[in-house]
Design an enzyme around this catalytic site. Structure first.
Site, PDB file in Angstrom:
ATOM      1  N   SER A 120     -36.668  98.692   1.503  1.00  0.00           N
ATOM      2  CA  SER A 120     -35.256  98.533   1.860  1.00  0.00           C
ATOM      3  C   SER A 120     -35.036  97.278   2.674  1.00  0.00           C
ATOM      4  CB  SER A 120     -34.790  99.712   2.719  1.00  0.00           C
ATOM      5  OG  SER A 120     -35.035 100.912   2.082  1.00  0.00           O
ATOM      6  N   HIS A 141     -34.868  98.344  -5.997  1.00  0.00           N
ATOM      7  CA  HIS A 141     -34.388  99.163  -4.882  1.00  0.00           C
ATOM      8  C   HIS A 141     -33.506 100.293  -5.413  1.00  0.00           C
ATOM      9  CE1 HIS A 141     -31.966  99.492  -0.915  1.00  0.00           C
ATOM     10  NE2 HIS A 141     -33.104 100.122  -0.780  1.00  0.00           N
ATOM     11  N   GLU A 153     -30.835  98.030  -7.316  1.00  0.00           N
ATOM     12  CA  GLU A 153     -30.767  96.597  -7.019  1.00  0.00           C
ATOM     13  C   GLU A 153     -32.078  95.971  -7.488  1.00  0.00           C
ATOM     14  OE1 GLU A 153     -28.032  96.025  -3.062  1.00  0.00           O
ATOM     15  OE2 GLU A 153     -30.027  96.803  -2.734  1.00  0.00           O
ATOM     16  N   ASN A 191     -26.861  97.469   1.510  1.00  0.00           N
ATOM     17  CA  ASN A 191     -27.041  97.709   2.946  1.00  0.00           C
ATOM     18  C   ASN A 191     -26.452  96.574   3.788  1.00  0.00           C
ATOM     19  OD1 ASN A 191     -28.187 100.198   2.639  1.00  0.00           O
ATOM     20  ND2 ASN A 191     -30.281  99.421   2.544  1.00  0.00           N
TER      21      ASN A 191
HETATM   22  N1  LIG Z   1     -34.984 107.208   1.938  1.00  0.00           N
HETATM   23  C1  LIG Z   1     -34.100 106.356   1.475  1.00  0.00           C
HETATM   24  O1  LIG Z   1     -32.876 106.608   1.525  1.00  0.00           O
HETATM   25  C2  LIG Z   1     -34.553 105.066   0.830  1.00  0.00           C
HETATM   26  C3  LIG Z   1     -33.661 104.402  -0.033  1.00  0.00           C
HETATM   27  C4  LIG Z   1     -34.107 103.230  -0.674  1.00  0.00           C
HETATM   28  C5  LIG Z   1     -35.394 102.735  -0.423  1.00  0.00           C
HETATM   29  N2  LIG Z   1     -36.215 103.397   0.430  1.00  0.00           N
HETATM   30  C6  LIG Z   1     -37.581 102.856   0.627  1.00  0.00           C
HETATM   31  O2  LIG Z   1     -38.486 103.615  -0.169  1.00  0.00           O
HETATM   32  C7  LIG Z   1     -39.780 103.661   0.463  1.00  0.00           C
HETATM   33  C8  LIG Z   1     -40.192 105.115   0.658  1.00  0.00           C
HETATM   34  O3  LIG Z   1     -39.228 105.778   1.456  1.00  0.00           O
HETATM   35  P1  LIG Z   1     -39.111 107.370   1.465  1.00  0.00           P
HETATM   36  O4  LIG Z   1     -37.795 107.681   2.090  1.00  0.00           O
HETATM   37  O5  LIG Z   1     -39.450 107.928   0.129  1.00  0.00           O
HETATM   38  O6  LIG Z   1     -40.274 107.741   2.509  1.00  0.00           O
HETATM   39  P2  LIG Z   1     -41.078 109.109   2.659  1.00  0.00           P
HETATM   40  O7  LIG Z   1     -41.554 109.142   4.043  1.00  0.00           O
HETATM   41  O8  LIG Z   1     -40.274 110.257   2.126  1.00  0.00           O
HETATM   42  O9  LIG Z   1     -42.327 108.917   1.661  1.00  0.00           O
HETATM   43  C9  LIG Z   1     -43.339 107.963   1.851  1.00  0.00           C
HETATM   44  C10 LIG Z   1     -44.605 108.464   1.161  1.00  0.00           C
HETATM   45  O10 LIG Z   1     -45.558 107.409   1.201  1.00  0.00           O
HETATM   46  C11 LIG Z   1     -46.828 108.003   1.404  1.00  0.00           C
HETATM   47  N3  LIG Z   1     -47.762 107.004   1.892  1.00  0.00           N
HETATM   48  C12 LIG Z   1     -47.905 106.519   3.147  1.00  0.00           C
HETATM   49  N4  LIG Z   1     -48.913 105.631   3.189  1.00  0.00           N
HETATM   50  C13 LIG Z   1     -49.401 105.546   1.934  1.00  0.00           C
HETATM   51  C14 LIG Z   1     -50.452 104.808   1.341  1.00  0.00           C
HETATM   52  N5  LIG Z   1     -51.203 103.960   2.048  1.00  0.00           N
HETATM   53  N6  LIG Z   1     -50.703 104.980   0.035  1.00  0.00           N
HETATM   54  C15 LIG Z   1     -49.950 105.826  -0.712  1.00  0.00           C
HETATM   55  N7  LIG Z   1     -48.941 106.563  -0.201  1.00  0.00           N
HETATM   56  C16 LIG Z   1     -48.676 106.407   1.099  1.00  0.00           C
HETATM   57  C17 LIG Z   1     -46.569 109.139   2.378  1.00  0.00           C
HETATM   58  O11 LIG Z   1     -47.623 110.095   2.353  1.00  0.00           O
HETATM   59  C18 LIG Z   1     -45.240 109.682   1.837  1.00  0.00           C
HETATM   60  O12 LIG Z   1     -45.466 110.716   0.889  1.00  0.00           O
HETATM   61  C19 LIG Z   1     -39.630 102.858   1.763  1.00  0.00           C
HETATM   62  O13 LIG Z   1     -40.033 101.532   1.499  1.00  0.00           O
HETATM   63  C20 LIG Z   1     -38.128 102.932   2.033  1.00  0.00           C
HETATM   64  O14 LIG Z   1     -37.659 101.850   2.808  1.00  0.00           O
HETATM   65  C21 LIG Z   1     -35.829 104.564   1.051  1.00  0.00           C
END
Ligand SMILES: NC(=O)c1ccc[n+]([C@@H]2O[C@H](COP(=O)([O-])OP(=O)(O)OC[C@H]3O[C@@H](n4cnc5c(N)ncnc54)[C@H](O)[C@@H]3O)[C@@H](O)[C@H]2O)c1
Length: 292
Positions: A120, A141, A153, A191
């Site tokens: 993000s 994204h 995106e 964002n």
């Molecule tokens: N939540 C949102 O609204 C949103 C929206 C768009 C983008 N994002 C982006 O998406 C990505 C994930 O966000 P999320 O909300 O799904 O987070 P989350 O915390 O729900 O999930 C992250 C996952 O990554 C895993 N993880 C951590 N380290 C790891 C590694 N070394 N190898 C493999 N897996 C690993 C964790 O175990 C977890 O299951 C981030 O970059 C975030 O910025 C989030």
């Protein structure tokens, strides 16, 4: 470049399981990787529950659900990505974690495989430079919840090749999404516009321009927004809003991106919004009441 048929997803959290869900439903074969076996089990449970809901609503047949679930494999071993055409990284939003993932991933990939990141806030160009294939690296994204939200995106880094952009845009469309093309500037498009609006609502609250209810009613009824900005900030997470403002302030260097002091105060209090039970609203009551 041929289309994507076999997809890898790294990180089986909120976003990763949503991406795996929609990709499998679109006919792709998906390999989902996480460090934690429990995260993989939980992701499969979430995908199954969300697909069951689609079956109940009549938007997915039971046979198509079973076929889609059968197309998703789970693993903790990067060797499972050997045949993948594209790997989408959706792990925790930390640059050190993502860099380590790309370093581990590279030796397991086909030479022409693409890598996308769902970050993000981290610059795509900087992450691309940490891989062995900056030309075949791109930002993809997705929005939360992935099965519901129609936008992706697509963000090109400085070195991203046109063919990479075309291939991931075609994949996003195959997944039923609409693509918005963004340049590699902090917070991209959505964002960049959304979070300063939430931040401005917090300034308005801090200055006493309006109370929580009036500010949210103003934007809902006056602008036809489905949620008021303070309610939306609680939904997104006030810590996330603060982090996005800080990334924009640092990356764009303009004081107009300074976080509202009251936003920082809420985060310091641990009032992070829905996920902590309290933010601008207190979620202990139904319907939620303003928390102060
Ligand atoms: N939540 C949102 O609204 C949103 C929206 C768009 C983008 N994002 C982006 O998406 C990505 C994930 O966000 P999320 O909300 O799904 O987070 P989350 O915390 O729900 O999930 C992250 C996952 O990554 C895993 N993880 C951590 N380290 C790891 C590694 N070394 N190898 C493999 N897996 C690993 C964790 O175990 C977890 O299951 C981030 O970059 C975030 O910025 C989030």
């Amino acid at each position: 470049m041929p289309g994507i048929e076999k997809l890898g997803v790294i990180g089986a959290g909120q976003m990763g399981n949503g991406i795996a869900h929609v990709a499998a439903q679109s006919g792709l074969s998906v390999v989902m990787l996480d460090v934690a076996e429990e995260a993989l089990a939980k992701a499969r449970g979430t995908i199954t529950k969300n697909m069951d809901r689609q079956v109940q609503k009549g938007t997915l047949s039971a046979a198509d659900k079973d076929a889609a679930l059968a197309r998703i494999a789970s693993t903790t071993d990067y060797a499972a990505f050997a045949e993948c055409d594209l790997v989408i990284e959706a792990a925790t939003e930390r640059e050190d974690i993502k860099r380590k993932i790309f370093a581990t991933l590279a030796p397991h990939l086909k030479a022409d495989a693409l890598i996308a990141t769902n970050t993000s806030s981290i610059p795509i160009t900087r992450l691309a430079a940490a891989t062995d294939r900056p030309g075949r690296f791109v930002g993809m994204h997705f929005f939360n919840p992935v099965p519901m939200m129609k936008l992706v995106e697509v963000i090109r880094g400085l070195a991203t090749e046109d063919a990479t952009v075309r291939t991931v845009a075609a994949l996003a469309e195959r997944m039923g999404k609409t693509v918005a093309y963004a340049a590699d500037y902090p917070a991209f498009i959505v964002n960049r516009i959304l979070v300063p609006m939430i931040n401005e609502a917090v300034f308005a609250l801090q200055e006493g321009v309006g109370d929580v209810v009036s500010i949210d009613a103003g934007m809902k009824l006056g602008c036809n927004h489905p949620m008021g900005p303070l309610e939306l900030g609680d939904f997104v997470g006030l810590d996330v809003c603060l982090a996005v403002m800080e990334v924009m302030q640092a990356g764009l260097g303009d004081s107009k991106y300074r976080p509202a002091p009251l936003l920082r105060t809420y985060v310091e209090a641990g009032w992070l919004g829905r996920k902590s039970g309290k933010g601008f609203y207190d979620y202990a009551t139904t319907p939620p009441k303003p928390s102060r």
